[in-house]
Design a protein around this motif. Sequence first.
Motif, mmCIF file in Angstrom:
data_model
loop_
_atom_site.group_PDB
_atom_site.id
_atom_site.type_symbol
_atom_site.label_atom_id
_atom_site.label_comp_id
_atom_site.label_asym_id
_atom_site.label_seq_id
_atom_site.Cartn_x
_atom_site.Cartn_y
_atom_site.Cartn_z
ATOM 1 N N GLU A 179 0.788 -1.253 0.079
ATOM 2 C CA GLU A 179 0.093 -0.079 0.082
ATOM 3 C C GLU A 179 1.017 1.229 0.033
ATOM 4 O O GLU A 179 0.327 2.322 -0.380
ATOM 5 C CB GLU A 179 -0.942 -0.101 1.070
ATOM 6 C CG GLU A 179 -1.824 -1.291 1.277
ATOM 7 C CD GLU A 179 -2.946 -0.998 2.562
ATOM 8 O OE1 GLU A 179 -2.508 -0.239 3.244
ATOM 9 O OE2 GLU A 179 -3.812 -1.962 2.562
ATOM 10 N N LEU A 180 2.257 1.101 0.202
ATOM 11 C CA LEU A 180 3.096 2.378 0.146
ATOM 12 C C LEU A 180 4.128 2.504 -0.716
ATOM 13 O O LEU A 180 4.854 3.146 -0.955
ATOM 14 C CB LEU A 180 3.923 2.208 1.478
ATOM 15 C CG LEU A 180 3.276 2.534 2.849
ATOM 16 C CD1 LEU A 180 2.178 1.804 3.355
ATOM 17 C CD2 LEU A 180 4.554 2.723 4.044
ATOM 18 N N LEU A 181 3.773 1.591 -1.884
ATOM 19 C CA LEU A 181 4.739 1.700 -3.103
ATOM 20 C C LEU A 181 4.711 2.969 -3.620
ATOM 21 O O LEU A 181 3.936 3.422 -4.333
ATOM 22 C CB LEU A 181 3.996 0.451 -4.118
ATOM 23 C CG LEU A 181 4.937 0.159 -5.284
ATOM 24 C CD1 LEU A 181 6.240 -0.556 -4.636
ATOM 25 C CD2 LEU A 181 4.320 -0.610 -6.356
ATOM 26 N N ASP A 182 5.998 3.368 -3.756
ATOM 27 C CA ASP A 182 6.381 4.531 -4.433
ATOM 28 C C ASP A 182 5.853 5.820 -3.933
ATOM 29 O O ASP A 182 5.500 6.705 -4.588
ATOM 30 C CB ASP A 182 6.163 4.548 -5.806
ATOM 31 C CG ASP A 182 7.490 3.601 -6.591
ATOM 32 O OD1 ASP A 182 8.424 3.599 -6.338
ATOM 33 O OD2 ASP A 182 6.900 2.785 -7.570
ATOM 34 N N THR A 183 5.332 5.750 -2.657
ATOM 35 C CA THR A 183 4.586 6.799 -1.923
ATOM 36 C C THR A 183 5.053 7.050 -0.450
ATOM 37 O O THR A 183 4.535 6.377 0.536
ATOM 38 C CB THR A 183 2.864 6.281 -1.832
ATOM 39 O OG1 THR A 183 2.432 5.686 -2.883
ATOM 40 C CG2 THR A 183 2.145 7.525 -1.278
#
Length: 273
Positions: free
Chosen positions: A108-112
């Motif tokens: 859910e945190l991919l590239d964020t």
Amino acid sequence: MKPEYYQVQRALQPFVSHIMVVDVRLDGAAYGRVAPFPPTPQNCLNFYPADATRSRQGQQAFQDLPVCTIVGPQTTKVDLAMGPRHRFVSVAFHPGGLFRLLRLPLHELLDTPLDGADVLGPELREVSEQLQAATQPLAMKNIVEAYLLRKMCLDATIPFEHALRVMLRRNPAPTIDELAALACLSNRQFERKSKDVLGYSPKLFARLVRFSKAYRLKVNHPHARWTTISHQSGYYDQMHLIRDFKAFTATTPKLLALEIQGSPMKIQDDLWL
């Protein structure tokens, strides 16, 4: 600029690689020059207790990063611009360490990059305020370490985490069958758990490990030939290396090397993995 590296207390060592502190003045280069930061297989909790650090992906506009930023799974290059007073405290996690702190599926945190206080609560703002008041690198390390000791799940490591660290360190990388066996899981279970704990599949994680090693070898040995670097990093040939550079940085190794030369600081040359 030379970072200060600190080993953490014994209870944290299975999950935290180290804490790094940087304190440098960049008056002549502040915000005017950009430092490339390609993806790495290492998750971090970063504090910026002085001037803001700005970040962008691709051709987007620069934006100030939160005072405390969670850097989870990353597959794209970002560019960073530092202020005149660059103070940086970074917690570098072993694979699975950030998952233990957040208790959230990392895909859910991919590239964020996220504001740490939004995810971990107002206590993290208090940590940031204490870092702003601190004057010595060791004091900054102790402030962050005390927070981690209070907040992290420090239960014993599990076979799955051991398998991830084998993947990080062994060259060439083990097969998925071998890793799943080390983790005491079926291949499908290992794939599913990797996406939660790492944020991506085991194959993509292995590619990131290999790419990051190649990138850092070039930073530390700028005159080394790409053919030599590709073999030392575990690539079959140079074309596989070029493919990964294009996938993870949207540019070629040669052009990225030119970006590194123009950077105000080499952000990953001392990265511990």
